[in-house]
Design a protein around this motif. Structure first.
Motif, PDB file in Angstrom:
ATOM      1  N   VAL A 103      -2.547   0.792  -2.670  1.00  0.00           N
ATOM      2  CA  VAL A 103      -1.485   0.279  -1.810  1.00  0.00           C
ATOM      3  C   VAL A 103      -2.149  -0.344  -0.586  1.00  0.00           C
ATOM      4  O   VAL A 103      -3.282   0.006  -0.230  1.00  0.00           O
ATOM      5  N   TYR A 104      -1.461  -1.292   0.066  1.00  0.00           N
ATOM      6  CA  TYR A 104      -2.066  -2.019   1.201  1.00  0.00           C
ATOM      7  C   TYR A 104      -1.769  -1.296   2.517  1.00  0.00           C
ATOM      8  O   TYR A 104      -0.652  -0.864   2.730  1.00  0.00           O
ATOM      9  N   ARG A 107      -4.020   4.169   1.280  1.00  0.00           N
ATOM     10  CA  ARG A 107      -2.988   5.209   1.295  1.00  0.00           C
ATOM     11  C   ARG A 107      -2.832   5.865   2.667  1.00  0.00           C
ATOM     12  O   ARG A 107      -1.717   6.097   3.130  1.00  0.00           O
ATOM     13  N   LEU A 110      -1.184   3.485   5.271  1.00  0.00           N
ATOM     14  CA  LEU A 110       0.234   3.297   4.950  1.00  0.00           C
ATOM     15  C   LEU A 110       1.035   4.557   5.284  1.00  0.00           C
ATOM     16  O   LEU A 110       2.154   4.473   5.816  1.00  0.00           O
ATOM     17  N   LYS A 114       4.205   4.943   8.010  1.00  0.00           N
ATOM     18  CA  LYS A 114       5.511   5.493   7.652  1.00  0.00           C
ATOM     19  C   LYS A 114       5.876   6.662   8.569  1.00  0.00           C
ATOM     20  O   LYS A 114       7.044   6.833   8.946  1.00  0.00           O
ATOM     21  N   THR A 220      -0.045   4.830  -6.405  1.00  0.00           N
ATOM     22  CA  THR A 220       0.541   4.298  -7.630  1.00  0.00           C
ATOM     23  C   THR A 220       0.050   5.116  -8.823  1.00  0.00           C
ATOM     24  O   THR A 220      -1.037   5.703  -8.777  1.00  0.00           O
ATOM     25  N   ASN A 265       6.074  -0.495  -0.094  1.00  0.00           N
ATOM     26  CA  ASN A 265       5.408  -1.169   1.021  1.00  0.00           C
ATOM     27  C   ASN A 265       6.343  -1.426   2.203  1.00  0.00           C
ATOM     28  O   ASN A 265       5.888  -1.650   3.313  1.00  0.00           O
ATOM     29  N   SER A 266       7.666  -1.429   1.991  1.00  0.00           N
ATOM     30  CA  SER A 266       8.607  -1.637   3.085  1.00  0.00           C
ATOM     31  C   SER A 266       8.985  -0.277   3.699  1.00  0.00           C
ATOM     32  O   SER A 266       8.521   0.773   3.261  1.00  0.00           O
ATOM     33  N   LYS A 450       2.951  -8.635   7.919  1.00  0.00           N
ATOM     34  CA  LYS A 450       2.216  -8.482   6.668  1.00  0.00           C
ATOM     35  C   LYS A 450       1.396  -9.731   6.348  1.00  0.00           C
ATOM     36  O   LYS A 450       0.219  -9.659   5.989  1.00  0.00           O
ATOM     37  N   GLU A 454      -2.668 -10.107   6.001  1.00  0.00           N
ATOM     38  CA  GLU A 454      -3.347 -10.609   4.798  1.00  0.00           C
ATOM     39  C   GLU A 454      -4.236 -11.801   5.131  1.00  0.00           C
ATOM     40  O   GLU A 454      -5.353 -11.924   4.608  1.00  0.00           O
TER      41      GLU A 454
END
Length: 631
Positions: A103-104, A107, A110, A114, A220, A265-266, A450, A454
């Protein structure tokens, strides 16, 4: 009636009375030159207030405004306020498996984002933080100070705990100790689940301690290898480990009466999780307090003061009323003439520029926006002009416009820095890529985006490739110079060796010539000695025999000469066979040979040899080697 801020009455009213008392008791300047009777005859009657009356109104206005500032109120009973909260403890997994990049950006990062989003969405809840891996540690107790909790949360990484692994039991024990035992406990776990498949012990413990475990899975099912800071992947028995999301951790959530959600991701998963926590939780009362209820009255003295101010100012003379605003406006025009702003019809030009941009007529759009920006010093027009120039691939000009655009709000400034970074990235040289990274980082400090994140990562990779290519080119250049120097040294060494071999060959040849010359000289001396003596009969006989031998030798020489001529003709016809240079040497040595040497030379010719060289020593027999190279 009472006052909430009575200090205004104590400190400001005495000063107001003293100031206006001095103004009201002071005489007018012309009263020192004329008496009251003369002044009454000279005064022209008008509808305006006198100076003292106007000053008295201003004093009353100041008193009323001071009373309004003091906050006059009437008490209207008491009300009880209760503070309630569903205490939420966040448990963040900081084991090495959280460094996986399925995941971007990974982990762990991210999961921290959150957790910070949850702090923002729940401002009225007490929230604490626990970090766990093999062991668990309380990072922040339950607190309403979300800024302090966020500060501590941002500092967490995988190096915060030395022993790696994922032990949920130790984390549940820390939760039980950090929250009062007589209350329901709500725990939110942000983790990839570790490797454990059976959570029966943890479920039993959570039920005993009345802990509702909400789980937000980070990762994932496909998984990814775990990349460390030094760039290497974690291996086991020589093989790279692939860490996957352990969906068995859902049992820990569902069997304790809570909810499991797989992360996305959101921020939709965080919002859904918070709504589930609020739905399941029973908020407990933390504190209750009774406060006085008031009816405010400040607007009464304030409204009266404004009415009196209107009366005092409208009663001025016509001359003052007209000329003072005229001078004020004239001053504004004089002092602000340098910074002229947009005209009434400029919106039509801006609309035309916008339409041209929509129709992809970027040159016209850029021209209109740039002209308006220079005229009105309008930040948004500089920004739009930069966008139009960017579309025309005029990246350097667009950067200049982006630099002139200065916005007050963070989001607009972040967009401006992001577009500036895009323009630098399009130039694509090493200096511009560094500038692009700097612009992207400024944008992300103001507002997280985002696409900008990137682009930042892509430009960093491009810059790294350029630096590696540059280093490789420099390395190749150095190697080439080194090889050229080595070849030059080898060539010089080879030339020296050839010169040395030629000199040795010459010295050898001179030695042979000298030896042959000594042999012939000795023979001539012997012949002279023989001539000086008178020959006997036996000697005559020997001389006759020697003459016959010489005739035979001469005959053989003639035959050898013929064969020699035939061989020379054959060599001229056969171009592939190189002519030997020893024939010339042999001709030179003809008159210097001894009889023994001459016999050997003739014997070599009779054996049909292809060379005219000859050996003075006996040749040894050698075994032939079929694998020997021809050179």
């Amino acid at each position: 009636m009472s006052f909430l801020h009575s200090e205004f009455l104590y400190y400001m009213l005495p000063l107001i009375f003293i100031l206006f008392g001095l103004l009201l008791t002071q005489k007018e300047s012309h009263a020192t030159f004329f008496s009251d009777e003369v002044i009454q005859k000279l005064r022209v009657s008008s509808n305006t207030l006198t100076l003292k009356a106007r000053n008295a109104l201003f004093m009353l206005i100041a008193v009323l405004m001071t009373i309004a500032l003091a906050g006059p109120v009437i008490k209207d009973g008491k009300i009880e306020i209760k503070a309630k909260s569903a205490d939420i403890m966040i448990a963040l997994d900081i084991s090495d498996s959280m460094l996986a990049e399925d995941v971007y950006p990974n982990r762990l990062k991210l999961a921290k984002q959150k957790a910070l989003e949850l702090l923002r969405l729940a401002p009225n809840e007490r929230i604490g933080v626990i970090a766990f891996a093999k062991n668990s540690y309380l990072v922040s107790p339950l607190s309403f100070d979300h800024e302090a909790v966020a500060f501590l949360l941002k500092k967490l990484d995988t190096n915060s705990i030395t022993e790696q692994g994922t032990d949920l039991m130790s984390m549940l024990q820390v939760v039980d100790k950090s929250i009062k035992k007589d209350s329901k406990k709500y725990l939110l776990i942000l983790s990839d689940g570790g490797d454990k498949k059976n959570f029966s012990k943890e479920i039993t413990f959570a039920k005993e301690k009345d802990i509702a475990v909400f789980v937000l899975g980070v990762g994932t099912p496909q998984g990814a290898p775990i990349k460390l800071e030094d760039g290497e992947f974690i291996k086991q028995n020589g093989k790279i480990i692939v860490s996957k999301l352990n969906d068995k951790i859902a049992d820990l959530a569902t069997k304790t009466g809570a909810v499991y959600i797989q992360g996305v991701n959101s921020d939709a998963d965080v919002k859904a999780m918070l709504s589930e926590i609020e739905r399941h939780s029973k908020k407990k009362e933390l504190k209750s307090e009774e406060i006085e209820k008031y009816i405010p009255l400040f607007y009464y003295p304030l409204g009266l003061a404004l009415l009196l101010l209107l009366i005092a100012t409208s009663s001025m003379s016509k001359r003052v009323k007209v000329e003072v605003p005229g001078l004020f406006i004239l001053g504004l025009l004089l002092f602000n003439s340098s910074s002229s702003y947009a005209g009434l019809l400029d919106f039509m030009h801006l609309d035309e520029a916008k339409k041209a941009y929509t129709q992809k007529n970027y040159a016209k759009s850029a021209e209109i926006y740039d002209a308006y920006a220079k005229k009105a010093n309008h930040n948004e027009s500089y920004y739009n002009a930069g966008n139009a120039l960017y579309k025309q691939k005029k990246y350097k000009e667009s950067i200049k416009n982006y630099e002139k655009a200065t916005f007050s709000d963070k989001i607009s400034r972040a967009k401006n820095f992001a577009n500036m970074g895009n323009a630098y990235a399009k130039i694509a040289d090493e200096k511009s890529l560094k500038k692009a990274i700097e612009s992207y980082e400024k944008s992300l400090k103001l507002h997280e985006d985002k696409d900008t994140r990137e682009n930042l990562e892509a430009v960093k990779k491009a810059l790294k490739k350029k630096e590696q290519k540059k280093q490789q080119q420099q390395k190749n250049k150095n190697q080439k110079n080194k090889d050229n120097k080595k070849n030059k040294d080898n060539k010089n060494q080879k030339n020296k060796q050839n010169q040395k071999n030629q000199q040795n060959q010459k010295n050898k040849q001179d030695s042979q010539d000298k030896k042959a010359f000594k042999g012939s000289k000795k023979k001539d001396q012997n012949n002279e000695q023989r001539k000086s003596k008178k020959p006997s009969e036996e000697e005559k006989k020997q001389q006759k025999q020697q003459a016959d031998k010489n005739k035979q030798k001469d005959k053989k020489k003639q035959e050898a000469q013929k064969k020699k001529e035939a061989a020379e003709k054959k060599q001229k016809k056969d171009k592939k066979k190189p002519a030997s240079g020893s024939a010339a040497k042999a001709a030179k040595m003809k008159n210097k040979m001894s009889d023994a040497e001459e016999a050997k030379w003739l014997k070599a010719l009779n054996n049909n040899q292809n060379t005219y060289l000859y050996r003075l020593n006996q040749s040894s027999k050698k075994k032939e080697n079929s694998n020997e190279k021809p050179w």
